[in-house]
Design a protein around this motif. Structure first.
Motif, PDB file in Angstrom:
ATOM      1  N   CYS A  58     -47.377   4.034  41.804  1.00 40.96           N
ATOM      2  CA  CYS A  58     -47.979   5.217  41.186  1.00 40.96           C
ATOM      3  C   CYS A  58     -48.270   6.289  42.232  1.00 40.96           C
ATOM      4  CB  CYS A  58     -49.262   4.802  40.473  1.00 40.96           C
ATOM      5  SG  CYS A  58     -50.151   6.139  39.666  1.00 40.96           S
ATOM      6  N   PHE A 114     -50.061   2.222  34.906  1.00 43.09           N
ATOM      7  CA  PHE A 114     -49.876   2.737  36.266  1.00 43.09           C
ATOM      8  C   PHE A 114     -48.411   2.639  36.692  1.00 43.09           C
ATOM      9  CE2 PHE A 114     -54.567   1.947  36.871  1.00 43.09           C
ATOM     10  CZ  PHE A 114     -54.889   3.278  37.072  1.00 43.09           C
ATOM     11  N   HIS A 117     -46.739   5.417  34.972  1.00 41.22           N
ATOM     12  CA  HIS A 117     -47.015   6.692  35.631  1.00 41.22           C
ATOM     13  C   HIS A 117     -46.073   6.884  36.826  1.00 41.22           C
ATOM     14  CE1 HIS A 117     -50.560   9.711  36.357  1.00 41.22           C
ATOM     15  NE2 HIS A 117     -49.392  10.304  36.294  1.00 41.22           N
ATOM     16  N   ALA A 118     -45.793   5.808  37.533  1.00 40.38           N
ATOM     17  CA  ALA A 118     -44.823   5.891  38.628  1.00 40.38           C
ATOM     18  C   ALA A 118     -43.446   6.291  38.109  1.00 40.38           C
ATOM     19  CB  ALA A 118     -44.747   4.550  39.352  1.00 40.38           C
TER      20      ALA A 118
END
Length: 380
Positions: A58, A114, A117-118
């Motif tokens: 992330c 997360f 999100h990365a």
């Protein structure tokens, strides 16, 4: 060498120090064998490995996505991009000894987000360049989190972020989960750039750990697919910019910040929104990119240099500044600590960007030196 270039070199070295144990172990499919699990409660081995992967990537993602680098930094970036894709393969392959839990317990709702999100932050390196079988397994892993209901708080954004990544993967995605998270956080907006964490205000860093960064990247990614979301984007971005200003003013002349609220073991990950505002050009004119770099550099250097931050093998230890296991809540374990990587988002800016040029004192440093500094103004 210019101070900005010196700082960038330090940032790359710090990120390398943090991420190397996680990604090198996953590359060899030995993460579960080699990563120590420091935890307050006994069940964290079910979750800590996905935490380490999702949270490391992330923060690294914008740097992995950056084109135009050269020399040693480009070689390192390319190696980490390759390792990240191998790590995702290891995490989602049922035959892998490092196969990770997306399917039971509530914590995977968080860390699938997360990881998502990365993917949103590095779609070329972490999605387009994945082999097709890995893409399919990744999509199935993210969908596996749908069997559990997220909490009525910032967790709504975890579900929405996972659906946003599924959108980028070209999979069926649930617009209702996105819509519900956006609408509910609009209800929880309290004013002057701050959201409640659910119906109540919490004096902590969750506006930066989760709420504002995810709101911003969700509307930037899928906002154009629905008129209501497109209309919501402008106030969301404006509030995030205001919150970033507040974050910059929290950094003392000595590079410290208040140990307020929960999850302090995420260390300088508390400044994710300030880092993201720098990355995405959301800083207002009165906050110069170089002053943010200098402020964040002071925070990271002071924190990462404290003895006890890492164990003898380079793994992070629970603490705010050093080895302080007493500040770890029950949900904190070794893998969770890697959210500190979120402070490194500006590495996604090229070396020629103003963020990496020159030097500038940040607000508190100017204020406490008796120098002129801008008046702070509420967002109305």
């Amino acid at each position: 060498m210019d101070q900005g270039a010196i700082d960038r070199k330090s940032w790359v070295e710090w990120l390398d120090r943090i991420a190397k144990p996680v990604l090198e172990s996953l590359k060899e499919r030995r993460l579960k064998l080699t990563m120590p699990v420091q935890a307050i409660t006994e069940d964290r081995e079910d979750y800590t490995y996905l935490e380490a992967l999702g949270r490391s990537l992330c923060g690294m993602a914008p740097w992995l996505e950056l084109e135009g680098l050269s020399g040693e930094e480009e070689e390192l970036r390319r190696c980490y991009a390759d390792s990240a894709r191998v790590a995702i393969d290891a995490a989602t392959d049922p035959e892998s000894p490092d196969y990770m839990n997306f399917a039971f317990g509530y914590q995977p709702i968080v860390d699938a987000a997360f990881l998502s999100h990365a993917l949103v932050r590095a779609p070329r390196e972490l999605l387009e360049r994945l082999d097709e079988p890995v893409r399919r397994r990744l999509a199935a892993a993210l969908k596996a989190t749908r069997t559990r209901k997220p909490g009525f708080n910032n967790w709504l954004l975890f579900a929405a972020m996972t659906e946003t990544a599924l959108y980028l993967l070209g999979e069926d995605w649930d617009r209702m989960r996105v819509d519900y998270a956006l609408r509910q956080h609009e209800q929880w907006y309290l004013g002057d750039g701050m959201y409640g964490d659910g119906p109540e205000f919490h004096a902590d860093y969750y506006n930066s750990f989760v709420i504002q960064p995810m709101l911003v990247d969700i509307v930037r990614t899928v906002g154009s697919t629905h008129a209501d979301w497109q209309a919501a984007a402008k106030p969301i971005l404006k509030r995030a910019s205001r919150y970033a200003v507040q974050q910059e003013r929290l950094i003392s002349p000595e590079g410290t910040f208040p140990p307020i609220g929960r999850s302090l073991a995420y260390r300088f990950g508390a400044f994710q929104m300030l880092a993201q505002a720098s990355l995405q050009g959301m800083l207002p004119a009165e906050v110069k990119p170089a002053q943010v770099r200098c402020a964040l550099t002071a925070v990271i250097r002071r924190t990462i240099g404290m003895p006890g931050t890492f164990d003898a093998n380079g793994w992070s230890r629970i603490g705010f500044c050093g080895d302080q296991p007493g500040i770890g809540e029950g949900y904190i374990s070794t893998g969770a600590l890697y959210l500190c990587a979120a402070a490194f988002l500006p590495l996604g800016l090229p070396p020629a960007h103003p963020f990496w040029q020159g030097e500038a004192d940040w607000t508190a440093k100017r204020a406490w030196a008796g120098e002129p500094f801008p008046i702070d103004k509420a967002l109305t």
